[in-house]
Design a protein around this motif. Structure first.
Motif, PDB file in Angstrom:
ATOM      1  N   GLN A  59       0.831  -1.208   0.000  1.00 43.74           N
ATOM      2  CA  GLN A  59       0.000   0.000   0.000  1.00 43.74           C
ATOM      3  C   GLN A  59       0.867   1.261   0.000  1.00 43.74           C
ATOM      4  N   GLY A  60       1.986   1.199   0.737  1.00 44.03           N
ATOM      5  CA  GLY A  60       2.912   2.327   0.753  1.00 44.03           C
ATOM      6  C   GLY A  60       3.567   2.561  -0.595  1.00 44.03           C
ATOM      7  N   VAL A  61       3.846   1.459  -1.302  1.00 47.07           N
ATOM      8  CA  VAL A  61       4.397   1.589  -2.655  1.00 47.07           C
ATOM      9  C   VAL A  61       3.387   2.283  -3.564  1.00 47.07           C
ATOM     10  N   LEU A  62       2.115   1.881  -3.470  1.00 46.76           N
ATOM     11  CA  LEU A  62       1.081   2.514  -4.295  1.00 46.76           C
ATOM     12  C   LEU A  62       0.915   3.987  -3.951  1.00 46.76           C
ATOM     13  N   ALA A  63       0.959   4.315  -2.661  1.00 48.86           N
ATOM     14  CA  ALA A  63       0.853   5.713  -2.247  1.00 48.86           C
ATOM     15  C   ALA A  63       2.034   6.523  -2.775  1.00 48.86           C
ATOM     16  N   SER A  64       3.204   5.912  -2.800  1.00 48.41           N
ATOM     17  CA  SER A  64       4.395   6.585  -3.316  1.00 48.41           C
ATOM     18  C   SER A  64       4.270   6.833  -4.817  1.00 48.41           C
ATOM     19  N   LEU A  65       3.790   5.837  -5.536  1.00 43.31           N
ATOM     20  CA  LEU A  65       3.588   6.010  -6.979  1.00 43.31           C
ATOM     21  C   LEU A  65       2.555   7.090  -7.253  1.00 43.31           C
ATOM     22  N   TYR A  66       1.513   7.155  -6.421  1.00 40.61           N
ATOM     23  CA  TYR A  66       0.483   8.187  -6.563  1.00 40.61           C
ATOM     24  C   TYR A  66       1.099   9.577  -6.425  1.00 40.61           C
ATOM     25  N   ARG A  67       2.054   9.727  -5.512  1.00 36.95           N
ATOM     26  CA  ARG A  67       2.721  11.005  -5.309  1.00 36.95           C
ATOM     27  C   ARG A  67       3.644  11.353  -6.468  1.00 36.95           C
ATOM     28  N   MET A  68       4.364  10.354  -6.972  1.00 40.94           N
ATOM     29  CA  MET A  68       5.464  10.640  -7.884  1.00 40.94           C
ATOM     30  C   MET A  68       5.094  10.631  -9.362  1.00 40.94           C
TER      31      MET A  68
END
Length: 252
Positions: A59-68
């Protein structure tokens, strides 16, 4: 700007960032290097950093991709259906289907998150501009961030694009049986946005089998279902309504 080690907006705990992206946000190279040397950052893969002490879950990876990423990056297809409780046979703990218009970053396969990230490009499935109108992606809250999840309507069409290469005909049929509460309004927009002809033909084939209440509000002739015959299963029986071959057990 706060020092990078104190700025949790740029790099929240439980998420990650690439060096390249941090540089575009005004962070200096020496700041990243010093943070790694002092162990205020840890390296997850080449060019990818996170804060130590909190594991980066999927989930943290997905949140990071959402940001970047500039384009939407979201959980879709089979994994999204599993998140909605509509695909019980799928083990979400082992595979996460990620959809985006851009190719997968090389580092994502190097992460140790106890899952396999299966990346799908959306170019052959969706008309990007029409898809935006569908408003079919949900923001899921996460500590200091959020990630994107496709609606059941969008996810099922994405799953059908993988029949029979990654999803069996029988699995797609079983899932349709449980899709009682789909939104016909959202389906209408998504079917217009979908470029995958076979996925749309399969959608109506399975929808006809179960005749959920929303089915009567959708007319196949309203959508581009292409021309000519399409083979789904080799040696299957021919379905005249949608010009596709289907397993013998599903004919008649």
């Amino acid at each position: 700007m706060l020092p990078i080690t104190e700025n949790t907006e740029l790099l929240p705990y439980g998420q990650l960032a690439t060096r390249q992206w941090l540089l575009t946000q005004g962070v200096e190279v020496y700041q990243i290097d010093n943070s790694l040397k002092s162990r205020k950052f840890e390296s997850l893969a080449r060019g990818v950093v996170a804060r130590p002490g909190v594991p980066v879950e999927w989930q943290g990876v997905l949140a990071s991709l959402y940001r970047m990423f500039e384009c939407p990056v979201y959980v879709g297809g089979a994994s999204a259906l599993a998140q909605h409780g509509l695909a019980h046979y799928i083990q979400l703990q082992t595979v996460v289907d990620i959809y985006a218009a851009q190719p997968a970053p090389s580092w994502i396969s190097k992460l140790s998150c106890n899952v396999e990230f299966r990346w799908h490009t959306t170019v052959q499935i969706w008309d990007a501009e029409k898809l935006l109108v569908a408003n079919s992606l949900k923001l899921v809250p996460l500590h200091q961030g959020c990630w994107l999840l496709a609606s059941p309507e969008q996810a099922y069409l994405e799953l059908l694009a993988k029949v029979p290469s990654a999803i069996s005909f029988e699995q797609a049929d079983n899932i349709m049986q449980s899709l009682v509460n789909l939104s016909p309004r959202r389906l209408d927009v998504l079917l217009h946005a979908c470029k995958h002809v076979l996925a749309k033909r399969l959608f109506f084939f399975f929808a006809d089998r179960y005749q959920h209440a929303w089915r009567n509000k959708l007319q196949p002739k309203s959508y581009d279902l292409g021309a000519g015959k399409r083979s789904v299963i080799k040696g299957g029986n021919f379905n005249k309504a949608y010009q596709i071959t289907v397993p013998e057990a599903f004919s008649g």
